[in-house]
Design an enzyme around this catalytic site. Sequence first.
Site, mmCIF file in Angstrom:
data_model
loop_
_atom_site.group_PDB
_atom_site.id
_atom_site.type_symbol
_atom_site.label_atom_id
_atom_site.label_comp_id
_atom_site.label_asym_id
_atom_site.label_seq_id
_atom_site.Cartn_x
_atom_site.Cartn_y
_atom_site.Cartn_z
ATOM 1 C CB THR A 1 37.048 42.032 48.311
ATOM 2 O OG1 THR A 1 36.976 43.460 48.280
ATOM 3 C CG2 THR A 1 35.948 41.446 47.441
ATOM 4 N NE ARG B 1 38.734 43.254 44.288
ATOM 5 C CZ ARG B 1 39.139 43.954 45.344
ATOM 6 N NH1 ARG B 1 40.413 43.951 45.696
ATOM 7 N NH2 ARG B 1 38.274 44.647 46.050
ATOM 8 C CG HIS C 1 34.620 48.260 45.009
ATOM 9 N ND1 HIS C 1 34.130 46.993 45.241
ATOM 10 C CD2 HIS C 1 35.656 48.409 45.892
ATOM 11 C CE1 HIS C 1 34.852 46.410 46.198
ATOM 12 N NE2 HIS C 1 35.759 47.252 46.616
ATOM 13 C CD GLN D 1 34.643 49.878 50.051
ATOM 14 O OE1 GLN D 1 35.396 48.926 49.980
ATOM 15 N NE2 GLN D 1 34.327 50.439 51.205
ATOM 16 C CG ASN E 1 37.570 51.427 41.152
ATOM 17 O OD1 ASN E 1 37.983 52.353 41.861
ATOM 18 N ND2 ASN E 1 38.195 50.272 41.070
ATOM 19 C CG ASP F 1 40.328 54.633 46.386
ATOM 20 O OD1 ASP F 1 41.126 53.955 47.072
ATOM 21 O OD2 ASP F 1 39.839 54.226 45.311
ATOM 22 C CB SER G 1 42.918 52.176 40.879
ATOM 23 O OG SER G 1 42.067 53.067 41.557
ATOM 24 C CB CYS H 1 37.300 51.974 49.714
ATOM 25 S SG CYS H 1 38.620 52.539 48.642
ATOM 26 N NE ARG I 1 33.331 45.554 50.771
ATOM 27 C CZ ARG I 1 34.427 45.332 50.050
ATOM 28 N NH1 ARG I 1 35.513 46.054 50.216
ATOM 29 N NH2 ARG I 1 34.451 44.395 49.103
HETATM 30 N N1 NVA Z 1 40.334 52.383 43.536
HETATM 31 C C1 NVA Z 1 40.951 51.289 44.239
HETATM 32 C C2 NVA Z 1 39.978 50.663 45.186
HETATM 33 C C3 NVA Z 1 40.533 49.529 46.016
HETATM 34 C C4 NVA Z 1 39.522 48.914 46.914
HETATM 35 C C5 NVA Z 1 41.454 50.280 43.239
HETATM 36 O O1 NVA Z 1 40.714 49.964 42.292
HETATM 37 O O2 NVA Z 1 42.585 49.811 43.380
HETATM 38 N N1 CP Z 2 38.221 47.994 49.880
HETATM 39 C C1 CP Z 2 38.552 46.837 49.298
HETATM 40 O O1 CP Z 2 37.859 46.344 48.404
HETATM 41 O O2 CP Z 2 39.672 46.269 49.809
HETATM 42 P P1 CP Z 2 40.483 45.063 49.163
HETATM 43 O O3 CP Z 2 41.061 45.556 47.872
HETATM 44 O O4 CP Z 2 41.553 44.725 50.179
HETATM 45 O O5 CP Z 2 39.544 43.921 48.944
#
Ligand code: NVA
Ligand code: CP
Length: 307
Positions: free
Chosen positions: A56, A104, A131, A134, A163, A224, A228, A264, A292
């Site tokens: 990101t 974020r 998200h 994404q 998410n 994923d 998280s 992701c 992205r």
């Molecule tokens: N579900 C994960 C996504 C990371 C891009 C998190 O929130 O950590």
């Molecule tokens: N997929 C994603 O958002 O990766 P980062 O957490 O590295 O930004």
Amino acid sequence: MSVKHCIKVDDFSKNEILDLFELAAELKSKYRNKESYQPFKDHSMAMIFAKPSARTRVSFETGFAWMGGHAIYLAPQDIGLGTRESAGDLAQLFSRYNDMIMARVYSHNDMLEFEKHATVPVVNGLTDYNHPCQILTDMFTIWEQKKDNLSDLKIVYVGDGNNIVNSWIRLASVLPFEFTCVCPEGYEPDAETISYANSKNISSINILHDPIQGVKDADVIYTDVWASMGQKEEVNERVKIFSPLQVNNNLIQHAKNDYMFMHCLPAERGREVTDQVIDSQNSIVFEQAENRLHTQNAIMLTLANKV
Ligand code: NVA
Ligand code: CP
């Protein structure tokens, strides 16, 4: 004039999403050809990060710079969101310095506060709830391959109802496709989001617990991490609960032969997905990660009324 933000996938209509995909494809080709393109000359963007990031941060910063602007990275310790300063005050502050805000954060309420108080576009770079950048990217990546056949696709997410899944379900409230989430009992996606998307009657949304039943004839298998950001201390307990949902060579036998594997990223290899699957011919995870950049460039240009 009201300001347009990207807080959730369905801040865009179906037609706006399809326009975003066309624009992202054009921008991808421009970027790959190293064409000079400066629509954000003399513009700046504040990027607020309360959580870690690789994709990101780098995709937004690189994209905004390529488009001629200056993106300013603010690390968690720089901002102290909610301790040093409130989201509402930061939104008002950066609306005076900058032309756009990307954030974020942990709490989705903070994102809603940014949205409420900002007078420049706010782009959600992930919250505990969703998200959007994404999932718009993910569907763009599928669209590149399947174009007009999106509504026939069976997209199956296997893992935690997090998410990422909430955003898939919100996308299903505007674009038609078949969406299945396979998760352990007690780890379902947000119930209100499911009811909301079902009330729109656009897509079929299934929540299942049996991975073999779930991935049967899938066009896309998506997973994923099982824990998280913000849940990492639960990881050992979660590994026990989620192990039957690992995406491995046994599970993918039940999908279509030409299924696409998506994630992701970052992936915890050997947990939610094996090396054999993520490194296989069917895996498009790096195309997805590259996209992205292009999808977000399209989002930022659209929000800034530069298309
Ligand atoms: N579900 C994960 C996504 C990371 C891009 C998190 O929130 O950590
Ligand atoms: N997929 C994603 O958002 O990766 P980062 O957490 O590295 O930004």
